[in-house]
Motif scaffolding. Structure first.
Motif, PDB file in Angstrom:
ATOM      1  N   THR A  98       0.838  -1.188   0.000  1.00 53.16           N
ATOM      2  CA  THR A  98       0.000   0.000   0.000  1.00 53.16           C
ATOM      3  C   THR A  98       0.882   1.250   0.000  1.00 53.16           C
ATOM      4  O   THR A  98       1.974   1.258   0.566  1.00 53.16           O
ATOM      5  N   VAL A  99       0.368   2.273  -0.665  1.00 55.17           N
ATOM      6  CA  VAL A  99       1.078   3.546  -0.783  1.00 55.17           C
ATOM      7  C   VAL A  99       0.088   4.672  -0.535  1.00 55.17           C
ATOM      8  O   VAL A  99      -1.126   4.475  -0.653  1.00 55.17           O
ATOM      9  N   SER A 100       0.596   5.846  -0.213  1.00 58.31           N
ATOM     10  CA  SER A 100      -0.301   6.980  -0.013  1.00 58.31           C
ATOM     11  C   SER A 100      -0.855   7.424  -1.357  1.00 58.31           C
ATOM     12  O   SER A 100      -0.280   7.147  -2.414  1.00 58.31           O
ATOM     13  N   MET A 101      -1.966   8.137  -1.314  1.00 58.65           N
ATOM     14  CA  MET A 101      -2.644   8.532  -2.545  1.00 58.65           C
ATOM     15  C   MET A 101      -1.885   9.594  -3.336  1.00 58.65           C
ATOM     16  O   MET A 101      -2.249   9.887  -4.466  1.00 58.65           O
ATOM     17  N   ASP A 102      -0.852  10.163  -2.757  1.00 54.79           N
ATOM     18  CA  ASP A 102      -0.045  11.159  -3.475  1.00 54.79           C
ATOM     19  C   ASP A 102       1.428  10.747  -3.491  1.00 54.79           C
ATOM     20  O   ASP A 102       2.320  11.576  -3.512  1.00 54.79           O
ATOM     21  N   GLU A 103       1.650   9.471  -3.536  1.00 55.17           N
ATOM     22  CA  GLU A 103       2.999   8.900  -3.465  1.00 55.17           C
ATOM     23  C   GLU A 103       3.801   9.150  -4.745  1.00 55.17           C
ATOM     24  O   GLU A 103       3.294   9.033  -5.858  1.00 55.17           O
ATOM     25  N   GLN A 104       5.078   9.479  -4.556  1.00 54.91           N
ATOM     26  CA  GLN A 104       6.036   9.532  -5.670  1.00 54.91           C
ATOM     27  C   GLN A 104       6.626   8.136  -5.764  1.00 54.91           C
ATOM     28  O   GLN A 104       7.374   7.702  -4.882  1.00 54.91           O
ATOM     29  N   LEU A 105       6.279   7.386  -6.806  1.00 57.45           N
ATOM     30  CA  LEU A 105       6.716   5.996  -6.914  1.00 57.45           C
ATOM     31  C   LEU A 105       8.131   5.877  -7.455  1.00 57.45           C
ATOM     32  O   LEU A 105       8.893   5.019  -7.039  1.00 57.45           O
ATOM     33  N   MET A 106       8.449   6.714  -8.414  1.00 55.47           N
ATOM     34  CA  MET A 106       9.775   6.776  -9.025  1.00 55.47           C
ATOM     35  C   MET A 106       9.980   8.231  -9.428  1.00 55.47           C
ATOM     36  O   MET A 106       9.067   9.046  -9.311  1.00 55.47           O
ATOM     37  N   ALA A 107      11.152   8.541  -9.934  1.00 52.24           N
ATOM     38  CA  ALA A 107      11.434   9.923 -10.324  1.00 52.24           C
ATOM     39  C   ALA A 107      10.411  10.459 -11.320  1.00 52.24           C
ATOM     40  O   ALA A 107      10.034  11.624 -11.271  1.00 52.24           O
ATOM     41  N   ASP A 108       9.906   9.588 -12.200  1.00 51.86           N
ATOM     42  CA  ASP A 108       9.006  10.054 -13.254  1.00 51.86           C
ATOM     43  C   ASP A 108       7.591   9.498 -13.156  1.00 51.86           C
ATOM     44  O   ASP A 108       6.788   9.673 -14.063  1.00 51.86           O
ATOM     45  N   ILE A 109       7.273   8.834 -12.045  1.00 50.16           N
ATOM     46  CA  ILE A 109       5.937   8.260 -11.868  1.00 50.16           C
ATOM     47  C   ILE A 109       5.425   8.604 -10.477  1.00 50.16           C
ATOM     48  O   ILE A 109       6.080   8.310  -9.478  1.00 50.16           O
ATOM     49  N   SER A 110       4.250   9.211 -10.434  1.00 50.06           N
ATOM     50  CA  SER A 110       3.650   9.532  -9.135  1.00 50.06           C
ATOM     51  C   SER A 110       2.147   9.315  -9.201  1.00 50.06           C
ATOM     52  O   SER A 110       1.545   9.247 -10.274  1.00 50.06           O
ATOM     53  N   LEU A 111       1.560   9.188  -8.029  1.00 49.53           N
ATOM     54  CA  LEU A 111       0.115   9.029  -7.910  1.00 49.53           C
ATOM     55  C   LEU A 111      -0.503  10.373  -7.548  1.00 49.53           C
ATOM     56  O   LEU A 111       0.158  11.235  -6.974  1.00 49.53           O
ATOM     57  N   PHE A 112      -1.772  10.517  -7.867  1.00 52.50           N
ATOM     58  CA  PHE A 112      -2.533  11.667  -7.376  1.00 52.50           C
ATOM     59  C   PHE A 112      -3.903  11.171  -6.935  1.00 52.50           C
ATOM     60  O   PHE A 112      -4.464  10.247  -7.510  1.00 52.50           O
ATOM     61  N   ALA A 113      -4.403  11.767  -5.876  1.00 52.86           N
ATOM     62  CA  ALA A 113      -5.690  11.361  -5.319  1.00 52.86           C
ATOM     63  C   ALA A 113      -6.811  11.691  -6.301  1.00 52.86           C
ATOM     64  O   ALA A 113      -6.854  12.788  -6.858  1.00 52.86           O
ATOM     65  N   ALA A 114      -7.707  10.740  -6.499  1.00 51.27           N
ATOM     66  CA  ALA A 114      -8.871  10.928  -7.366  1.00 51.27           C
ATOM     67  C   ALA A 114     -10.067  10.181  -6.768  1.00 51.27           C
ATOM     68  O   ALA A 114     -10.720   9.388  -7.443  1.00 51.27           O
ATOM     69  N   PRO A 115     -10.337  10.393  -5.469  1.00 50.88           N
ATOM     70  CA  PRO A 115     -11.423   9.646  -4.832  1.00 50.88           C
ATOM     71  C   PRO A 115     -12.781  10.050  -5.402  1.00 50.88           C
ATOM     72  O   PRO A 115     -12.933  11.115  -5.990  1.00 50.88           O
ATOM     73  N   GLY A 116     -13.731   9.184  -5.196  1.00 53.43           N
ATOM     74  CA  GLY A 116     -15.086   9.425  -5.669  1.00 53.43           C
ATOM     75  C   GLY A 116     -15.643   8.168  -6.301  1.00 53.43           C
ATOM     76  O   GLY A 116     -16.658   7.652  -5.860  1.00 53.43           O
ATOM     77  N   HIS A 117     -14.966   7.674  -7.308  1.00 52.84           N
ATOM     78  CA  HIS A 117     -15.394   6.425  -7.929  1.00 52.84           C
ATOM     79  C   HIS A 117     -15.285   5.303  -6.897  1.00 52.84           C
ATOM     80  O   HIS A 117     -16.176   4.459  -6.786  1.00 52.84           O
ATOM     81  N   THR A 118     -14.193   5.280  -6.171  1.00 48.24           N
ATOM     82  CA  THR A 118     -14.019   4.472  -4.965  1.00 48.24           C
ATOM     83  C   THR A 118     -13.304   5.361  -3.955  1.00 48.24           C
ATOM     84  O   THR A 118     -12.687   6.359  -4.332  1.00 48.24           O
ATOM     85  N   PRO A 119     -13.338   5.029  -2.677  1.00 52.55           N
ATOM     86  CA  PRO A 119     -12.717   5.900  -1.672  1.00 52.55           C
ATOM     87  C   PRO A 119     -11.218   6.121  -1.866  1.00 52.55           C
ATOM     88  O   PRO A 119     -10.708   7.198  -1.592  1.00 52.55           O
ATOM     89  N   GLY A 120     -10.516   5.111  -2.360  1.00 45.37           N
ATOM     90  CA  GLY A 120      -9.073   5.228  -2.501  1.00 45.37           C
ATOM     91  C   GLY A 120      -8.601   5.288  -3.933  1.00 45.37           C
ATOM     92  O   GLY A 120      -7.445   4.997  -4.233  1.00 45.37           O
ATOM     93  N   HIS A 121      -9.481   5.684  -4.837  1.00 42.58           N
ATOM     94  CA  HIS A 121      -9.152   5.758  -6.264  1.00 42.58           C
ATOM     95  C   HIS A 121      -8.017   6.762  -6.478  1.00 42.58           C
ATOM     96  O   HIS A 121      -8.024   7.852  -5.926  1.00 42.58           O
TER      97      HIS A 121
END
Length: 150
Positions: A98-121
């Protein structure tokens, strides 16, 4: 799911990418149309060397086995959502991270929160030297979302 699904491994092999070559899978959320392809009918898992990354909120939500009664969907769809997600979490339990919804996974790949469709989308942002790719998961479900993103 449909006649056009279930071809991921075959399509990767056409590009000389084999399941053992995949070392990380990022999931935007845990709905069957995003995870069922990772559940072969033989009861095994796919991509044996891959870590499975998903948001901590999404994982926590589905681990609690929600009854989904707040959703206006037929009972058989509710049951399918629950059973597919439960099976996925069970089969991949030893590889889920598990990772946070705004996690930087690699130098060029990161997540951003987009909840609504599911709570942790989450969405995924991939930055190359000159291009930004946004993988929105199911954050955009209708053409109007592109015309009026607000």
């Amino acid at each position: 799911m449909s006649k056009t699904t279930g071809r991921l491994v075959d399509n990767l092999k056409l590009k000389n990418i084999h399941p053992n070559d995949i070392d990380c899978i990022v999931l935007t959320h845990l709905h069957p149309d995003h995870i069922a392809g990772l559940l072969p009918s033989n009861g095994n898992t796919l991509f044996p060397n891959a870590r499975i990354l998903l948001s901590d909120i999404e994982y926590s939500y589905w681990q609690k086995k929600p009854n989904l009664l707040e959703l206006n969907i037929p009972p058989e769809v509710r049951k399918m959502l629950q059973s597919t997600t439960s099976e996925f979490l069970q089969r991949y339990a030893d590889r889920i991270e598990t990772v946070s919804m705004d996690e930087q996974l690699m130098a060029d790949i990161s997540l951003f929160a987009a909840p609504g469709h599911t709570p942790g989308h989450v969405g995924v942002e991939v930055q190359t030297d000159d291009t930004l790719f946004l993988i929105a998961g199911d954050a955009f479900l209708h053409p109007a979302h592109f015309t009026h993103p607000e």
